[in-house]
Design an enzyme around this catalytic site. Structure first.
Site, PDB file in Angstrom:
ATOM      1  N   HIS A  91       0.817  -1.216   0.000  1.00 48.24           N
ATOM      2  CA  HIS A  91       0.000   0.000   0.000  1.00 48.24           C
ATOM      3  C   HIS A  91       0.854   1.271   0.000  1.00 48.24           C
ATOM      4  O   HIS A  91       0.362   2.348  -0.323  1.00 48.24           O
ATOM      5  CB  HIS A  91      -0.984  -0.006   1.182  1.00 48.24           C
ATOM      6  CG  HIS A  91      -0.383   0.325   2.512  1.00 48.24           C
ATOM      7  ND1 HIS A  91      -0.086  -0.640   3.452  1.00 48.24           N
ATOM      8  CD2 HIS A  91      -0.021   1.502   3.078  1.00 48.24           C
ATOM      9  CE1 HIS A  91       0.408  -0.062   4.530  1.00 48.24           C
ATOM     10  NE2 HIS A  91       0.464   1.237   4.329  1.00 48.24           N
ATOM     11  N   ASP A 121       0.152  -7.494   1.297  1.00 46.02           N
ATOM     12  CA  ASP A 121       0.561  -6.104   1.518  1.00 46.02           C
ATOM     13  C   ASP A 121       2.076  -5.971   1.551  1.00 46.02           C
ATOM     14  O   ASP A 121       2.637  -5.240   2.355  1.00 46.02           O
ATOM     15  CB  ASP A 121      -0.051  -5.537   2.805  1.00 46.02           C
ATOM     16  CG  ASP A 121       0.073  -4.014   2.878  1.00 46.02           C
ATOM     17  OD1 ASP A 121       0.177  -3.381   1.818  1.00 46.02           O
ATOM     18  OD2 ASP A 121       0.079  -3.471   4.001  1.00 46.02           O
ATOM     19  N   SER A 194       4.679   2.505   7.961  1.00 49.57           N
ATOM     20  CA  SER A 194       4.342   1.360   7.121  1.00 49.57           C
ATOM     21  C   SER A 194       5.538   0.915   6.297  1.00 49.57           C
ATOM     22  O   SER A 194       6.209   1.719   5.651  1.00 49.57           O
ATOM     23  CB  SER A 194       3.184   1.721   6.186  1.00 49.57           C
ATOM     24  OG  SER A 194       2.004   1.940   6.910  1.00 49.57           O
ATOM     25  N   LEU A 248      -9.164 -23.114  -4.716  1.00 51.01           N
ATOM     26  CA  LEU A 248     -10.177 -24.168  -4.839  1.00 51.01           C
ATOM     27  C   LEU A 248     -11.361 -23.697  -5.676  1.00 51.01           C
ATOM     28  O   LEU A 248     -12.235 -24.487  -6.031  1.00 51.01           O
ATOM     29  CB  LEU A 248     -10.672 -24.590  -3.454  1.00 51.01           C
ATOM     30  CG  LEU A 248      -9.671 -25.355  -2.576  1.00 51.01           C
ATOM     31  CD1 LEU A 248     -10.204 -25.482  -1.158  1.00 51.01           C
ATOM     32  CD2 LEU A 248      -9.418 -26.735  -3.163  1.00 51.01           C
TER      33      LEU A 248
END
Length: 825
Positions: A91, A121, A194, A248
């Site tokens: 991000h 992320d 971050s 799946l």
């Protein structure tokens, strides 16, 4: 001078927006171990060289003009290879260009995103450097709740890079807005942290900081991506260039306990099985409950995702399921999940954070003006679509400059005319007003001081049919009256000229003039519509129309069935249109294969009429990433054809697909037309008025709620069926009234043809009226049945236009009428 007051308000708001920032303070619960605290400086010395600041320009996905040079984004990264690979959050770099990496010693390097994975992320940024100090990743099994940790990053400001906060591991195996498990810590994590490192007291990275939970009264609650996930993603990045995920083909729902965070052993309920997926091939059906993948329990969505991390596509796994009340084990060969986060398209505008580097002039190429562009000037805002006004603000908030352009004014307006346009509104104090003759452009000067003490200096220029208002706004009197600052203001204003030199490389063009509106849909399709068109809230899909509603654009998106092809889909749509109209009322053009936005497409034109006006539709069919896109332009055939050709051509040139724009929640969208059977009927029952009938499900009105209404109407394109029950008139009165109405119409127009006869129906004799006529050039057939039963006089009217009176549609209408049954009391 109302426009001056508006400028002042915009100026103040813009200045506030520039100097206001949010700082989310966080106090940590420090670990008690004195030995750990004493080791902190040494650990920082060991690890901080591996942590970098990442700075860049934010990307606006919409088609807007470049934002100012002070509009920057930042985050943190961790060096994972000595040759310049840096790990950060996805991000952080997703909407960033002109990336610059700043190492702990203050060196700057241009960077580029090379790997990107939005699900975890995590992303990799590459810089051209060697000899860097890579971080040491911890052993995932050594991580313990309560151990001391430090978060290293760039919180709030670039100037705070490589800041360190201290705390403990507060929890493990957390799930907060994440596909995978997270580490919880009370070490302060703030905006900009971050992508930074969460390290243990050995100087090893145990996680990558990803987010902080912010809410009133909540503190010390940050989260990091655990090193196990980091190692998994890095391994895939360097082996495959992306994270290869197994699938799946199932949509799964959590139990109530799992949703609220309680322990659960209920497993995940299968809510949807994608056709031709591994799950479908293995016989999994909606309603089954997935309990485990091999030995890994799947009690919630995060456990399911964590379990799949252990497998690659094409591997075989054993699933434990609960189906129809019993448990069973099946083997499944995993497929591969394809997401929109495998690549990030980076802008190649260069490596400078200041995208305006070298630009010393600013101007608008469309409206033809330019002026000096000092480094401290910021473009605060600009009107969207036209760019007739722009507000430039000093980065320190001392002054602002507004430029407003008025079009369609008198040609070469006189000085007196400018004075009248700048008439004093009586508010504030008028300090100066005069016309200044000078080259290259004369102007009217007006200086005022308003009630708040702000100074306004406006210069009004006239050129052709345009009037340009250049206004200086200074908030403080001492600034306006300061000789040095006053000279700098005057120098800037004097540089304003009514010309734009496109060959001047130092001139920045901020023109926001657009001929259309750029539309970014959540289906990944981006296109442009005419500027005067607007979005309309009617029907299904996305709809846009001209002001008069005569010209429209609709976008319908649905999922393609397994094995469906573009040609087969177009053939079906053409056949449906062809079957819907009779000869003489339809036109079907040839199919034209083309490419739009890099995607194969087929264009086809249709036209139809009910007998009056012809409507033409130009339809573009595309299939991309298992979704069908039907883009339909509709407009009158008689006029505006050339204009629509130009509009359609502009649309096709502007249309593109972007993975980043796709809504991550986009799932299977059933195409109703694939399921529609025109001959399938449903029963409509009106108990109060004692009748029932079967009506085609595709007609409108079949699901109406007022089932006891005395009147019911069912309609389709070009036709209808109406049933009414009346207990106030007798059968004779009703028949007489209908006969009189038809007689009047016949006498008024010889083309009005009507006949009446008795017919056996519903076990009785009913009166039948048949009419053929052309109303407003639309020919139609009307059949009415009138009869009486249970104290009610029933009137049944079936009407259909000749344009749609195909054998199939007429038969469906007849079948509906003759399916009527009267109920006994």
């Amino acid at each position: 001078m109302n426009y001056l007051q508006k400028i002042g308000k915009r100026f103040m708001l813009s200045v506030l927006a520039m100097i206001l920032f949010v700082s989310v303070a966080s106090s940590s619960v420090y670990a008690d171990a004195a030995a750990d605290k004493g080791a902190v400086p040494a650990v920082i010395e060991k690890t901080t060289r591996s942590v970098v600041a990442i700075i860049g320009k934010p990307i606006d996905n919409k088609k807007t003009v470049e934002k100012n040079r002070y509009d920057l984004a930042h985050g943190t990264g961790v060096i994972v290879k000595s040759d310049g690979y840096i790990l950060t959050n996805a991000h952080v770099v997703k909407n960033m260009r002109n990336i610059v990496v700043v190492t702990s010693d203050g060196q700057t390097h241009p960077g580029k995103t090379t790997h990107f994975d939005e699900e975890s992320d995590l992303a990799l940024v590459k810089i051209e450097a060697t000899g860097l100090t890579p971080a040491v990743l911890a052993d995932p099994t050594d991580l313990k709740v309560g151990e001391s940790v430090m978060a290293i990053g760039t919180p709030l400001s670039f100037a705070l890079r490589n800041s360190v906060t201290y705390g403990i591991v507060s929890g493990m195996d957390r799930s907060v807005l994440s596909k995978y498990q997270l580490i919880q810590t009370d070490a302060a994590i703030n905006p900009g942290n971050s992508g930074g490192a969460l390290v243990n007291m050995k100087g090893q990275v145990i996680g990558i900081n990803t987010l902080k939970y912010v809410q009133y009264g909540v503190d010390g609650l940050g989260f990091a991506i655990p090193v196990a996930t980091v190692q998994h993603v890095l391994d895939h990045f360097f082996k495959y260039g992306k994270v290869k995920r197994s699938s799946l083909g199932l949509e799964l729902g959590e139990s109530w306990e799992a949703v609220v965070g309680l322990p659960s052993s209920n497993g995940l309920e299968v809510t949807y099985v994608e056709p031709d997926s591994p799950g479908a091939k293995a016989g999994i059906v909606q309603g089954d409950v997935l309990l485990a993948i091999d030995s890994y329990p799947t009690r919630n969505q995060v456990e399911f995702n964590e379990a799949l991390k252990n497998y690659l596509p094409e591997q075989k796994v054993r699933l434990t399921l609960q189906s129809s009340g019993s448990s069973k084990i099946i083997e499944v060969v995993l497929g591969e999940e394809h997401t929109s986060s495998e690549t990030v398209i980076q802008d190649a505008d260069g490596s400078y954070i200041d995208a305006d580097q070298g630009k010393t002039w600013i101007g608008d190429s469309h409206y033809g003006w330019s002026m000096k562009y000092p480094a401290g000037l910021v473009k605060a805002n600009e009107d969207s679509g036209q760019g007739k006004s722009v507000l430039l603000v000093d980065a320190k908030g001392e002054f602002a400059i507004s430029i407003i352009v008025e079009e369609k004014q008198s040609e070469d307006i006189s000085p007196v005319g400018l004075m009248k346009k700048m008439a004093d509104d009586g508010k504030g104090t008028l300090l100066e007003k005069r016309f200044i003759e000078q080259k290259p452009q004369s102007y009217l000067l007006l200086v005022k001081k308003n009630e708040r003490g702000e100074y306004y200096q406006t210069r009004a220029f006239s050129k052709g049919d345009k009037v340009y208002y250049l206004t200086l706004i200074v908030e403080k009197e001492e600034s306006y009256n300061n000789a040095i600052k006053r000279n700098s203001y005057s120098d800037l204003l004097d540089s304003f000229v009514l010309s734009f030199d496109a060959s001047n490389a130092s001139l920045k063009d901020i023109s926001a003039y657009q001929t259309g509106n750029m539309v970014t849909t959540e289906y990944g399709l981006v296109f442009e519509t005419p500027l005067e068109w607007s979005k309309r809230e009617w029907g299904n899909g996305l709809n846009y129309a001209s002001k008069d509603g005569e010209q429209t654009l609709s976008v319908q998106v649905s999922s393609a069935a397994s094995g469906d092809t573009l040609k087969d889909w177009v053939a079906r749509q053409s056949a449906k249109f062809n079957d819907a109209y009779t000869e003489g009322y339809k036109e079907v053009g040839e199919s034209n294969e083309t490419v739009i936005g890099g995607t194969a497409a087929i264009e086809k034109r249709y036209a139809s009429t009910m007998g009056d006006k012809w409507r033409q539709s130009h339809v573009i069919y595309m299939i991309k990433d298992k979704y069908k896109y039907e883009i339909k332009f509709m407009y009158p055939k008689a006029a505006g054809g050339e204009d629509m050709d130009t509009l359609i051509s502009s649309f096709e040139k502007s249309a593109s697909f972007t993975k980043e724009g796709v809504n991550r929640s986009l799932g299977f969208i059933q195409d109703e037309e694939d399921l529609t059977d025109l001959n399938k009927t449903i029963t409509y029952t009106n108990k109060k008025y004692m009748y029932t009938l079967r009506v085609p499900e595709a007609w409108q009105g079949v699901y109406q709620r007022e089932l006891d209404s005395p009147s019911a109407q069912f309609s389709f394109n070009g036709g209808s069926l109406n049933i009414s029950a009346d207990d106030r008139s007798s059968l004779e009165e009703t028949i007489k009234r209908i006969e009189q109405d038809h007689k009047k119409s016949t006498e008024a127009d010889a083309n009005y043809k009507n006949s009446a006869a008795d017919e056996e129906m519903l076990g009785m004799t009913v009166r039948k009226f048949t009419t053929t006529y052309k109303s407003r050039n639309v020919p139609y057939t009307l059949v009415e049945y009138v009869f009486e039963k249970n104290g009610y006089v029933y009137s049944v009217r079936q009407r259909i236009n000749d344009a749609v009176k195909t054998d199939g549609q007429w038969q469906r209408l007849e079948n509906a009428v003759h399916s009527i049954q009267l109920l006994d009391k």
